[in-house]
Design an enzyme around this catalytic site. Structure first.
Site, PDB file in Angstrom:
ATOM      1  N   ILE A  30       0.931  -1.328   0.028  1.00 42.35           N
ATOM      2  CA  ILE A  30      -0.069   0.140  -0.102  1.00 42.35           C
ATOM      3  C   ILE A  30       0.853   1.298  -0.060  1.00 42.35           C
ATOM      4  O   ILE A  30       0.423   2.438  -0.350  1.00 42.35           O
ATOM      5  CB  ILE A  30      -0.894  -0.246   1.232  1.00 42.35           C
ATOM      6  CG1 ILE A  30      -2.305   0.844   1.020  1.00 42.35           C
ATOM      7  CG2 ILE A  30      -0.311   0.499   2.493  1.00 42.35           C
ATOM      8  CD1 ILE A  30      -3.290   0.734   1.959  1.00 42.35           C
ATOM      9  N   ASN A  86      11.630  -8.370   6.884  1.00 41.82           N
ATOM     10  CA  ASN A  86      12.131  -7.918   8.082  1.00 41.82           C
ATOM     11  C   ASN A  86      11.652  -9.067   9.177  1.00 41.82           C
ATOM     12  O   ASN A  86      10.478  -9.388   9.041  1.00 41.82           O
ATOM     13  CB  ASN A  86      11.351  -6.658   8.136  1.00 41.82           C
ATOM     14  CG  ASN A  86      11.963  -5.540   7.190  1.00 41.82           C
ATOM     15  OD1 ASN A  86      13.076  -5.528   6.979  1.00 41.82           O
ATOM     16  ND2 ASN A  86      10.881  -4.709   6.747  1.00 41.82           N
ATOM     17  N   GLY A  92      12.741  -4.150  11.759  1.00 35.88           N
ATOM     18  CA  GLY A  92      11.637  -3.358  11.371  1.00 35.88           C
ATOM     19  C   GLY A  92      10.661  -3.883  10.795  1.00 35.88           C
ATOM     20  O   GLY A  92       9.692  -3.461  10.172  1.00 35.88           O
ATOM     21  N   HIS A  99       6.195 -11.959   5.762  1.00 33.09           N
ATOM     22  CA  HIS A  99       6.119 -11.675   4.449  1.00 33.09           C
ATOM     23  C   HIS A  99       7.318 -11.227   3.793  1.00 33.09           C
ATOM     24  O   HIS A  99       8.294 -10.567   4.275  1.00 33.09           O
ATOM     25  CB  HIS A  99       5.114 -10.259   4.391  1.00 33.09           C
ATOM     26  CG  HIS A  99       5.371  -9.125   5.253  1.00 33.09           C
ATOM     27  ND1 HIS A  99       5.224  -9.305   6.771  1.00 33.09           N
ATOM     28  CD2 HIS A  99       5.995  -7.899   5.024  1.00 33.09           C
ATOM     29  CE1 HIS A  99       5.763  -8.017   7.130  1.00 33.09           C
ATOM     30  NE2 HIS A  99       6.355  -7.509   6.301  1.00 33.09           N
TER      31      HIS A  99
HETATM   32  P1  5GP Z   1       6.886  -4.740   7.342  1.00 29.63           P
HETATM   33  O1  5GP Z   1       7.755  -3.415   8.005  1.00 29.63           O
HETATM   34  O2  5GP Z   1       6.230  -5.576   8.574  1.00 29.63           O
HETATM   35  O3  5GP Z   1       8.198  -5.599   6.805  1.00 29.63           O
HETATM   36  O4  5GP Z   1       6.286  -4.362   6.182  1.00 29.63           O
HETATM   37  C1  5GP Z   1       4.726  -4.396   6.169  1.00 29.63           C
HETATM   38  C2  5GP Z   1       4.514  -3.819   4.880  1.00 29.63           C
HETATM   39  O5  5GP Z   1       2.856  -3.823   4.875  1.00 29.63           O
HETATM   40  C3  5GP Z   1       4.773  -2.286   4.659  1.00 29.63           C
HETATM   41  O6  5GP Z   1       5.710  -2.231   3.579  1.00 29.63           O
HETATM   42  C4  5GP Z   1       3.359  -1.547   4.481  1.00 29.63           C
HETATM   43  O7  5GP Z   1       3.218  -0.492   3.772  1.00 29.63           O
HETATM   44  C5  5GP Z   1       2.469  -2.682   4.140  1.00 29.63           C
HETATM   45  N1  5GP Z   1       1.027  -2.553   4.631  1.00 29.63           N
HETATM   46  C6  5GP Z   1       0.753  -2.072   5.840  1.00 29.63           C
HETATM   47  N2  5GP Z   1      -0.715  -2.327   5.920  1.00 29.63           N
HETATM   48  C7  5GP Z   1      -1.041  -2.585   4.450  1.00 29.63           C
HETATM   49  C8  5GP Z   1      -2.442  -2.828   3.632  1.00 29.63           C
HETATM   50  O8  5GP Z   1      -3.487  -2.544   4.251  1.00 29.63           O
HETATM   51  N3  5GP Z   1      -2.517  -3.010   2.617  1.00 29.63           N
HETATM   52  C9  5GP Z   1      -1.211  -3.442   2.016  1.00 29.63           C
HETATM   53  N4  5GP Z   1      -1.394  -3.984   0.579  1.00 29.63           N
HETATM   54  N5  5GP Z   1      -0.088  -3.110   2.457  1.00 29.63           N
HETATM   55  C10 5GP Z   1      -0.069  -2.905   3.695  1.00 29.63           C
END
Ligand code: 5GP
Length: 113
Positions: A30, A86, A92, A99
């Protein structure tokens, strides 16, 4: 407790889905950090990369094979791309659902921030 990614799998919140098979779902981030920024998640919840040591080689292998396939389908094989996972607070990780980020479409910098 359900994370935002559990809700995407359940179809409770929308996502721009680019790939799905029997074990993973891939959708656009997103808040993209590159021209192509896709997240790949296993359909069966794993909270963190550090939990993969408890899983079978087949499960782990299948996940990474799907990540590789998604990157290819996004047309990134020739130019290259970066995979980021991450893990935990210092890593982070914001969403407690494993994911892999696929980042591509531009030259990546190193070292990461
Ligand atoms: P992390 O920091 O946990 O490795 O990455 C989480 C990712 O999820 C971030 O890049 C963030 O932009 C993405 N993200 C968070 N909420 C949503 C959402 O509701 N939809 C989508 N498509 N991505 C999301």
């Amino acid at each position: 407790m359900d994370t935002i990614f559990d809700k995407i799998i359940a179809g409770e919140i929308p996502a721009d889905i680019v790939y799905k098979d029997e074990s993973v779902l891939a959708f656009r981030d997103i808040n993209p950090q590159a021209p192509v920024h896709v997240l790949v998640i296993p359909l069966t919840r794993v909270e963190r990369f550090s939990e993969l040591k408890e899983q079978s080689g087949d499960q782990v292998g299948s996940f990474f094979k799907s990540v590789s396939k998604v990157a290819a389908e996004l047309g990134l094989d020739e130019a290259g791309y970066r995979i980021v996972i991450n893990n935990g607070s210092d890593g982070g990780q914001e969403v407690e659902y494993l994911h892999a980020h696929i980042l591509g479409g531009r030259k990546m910098a190193w070292p990461p921030g």
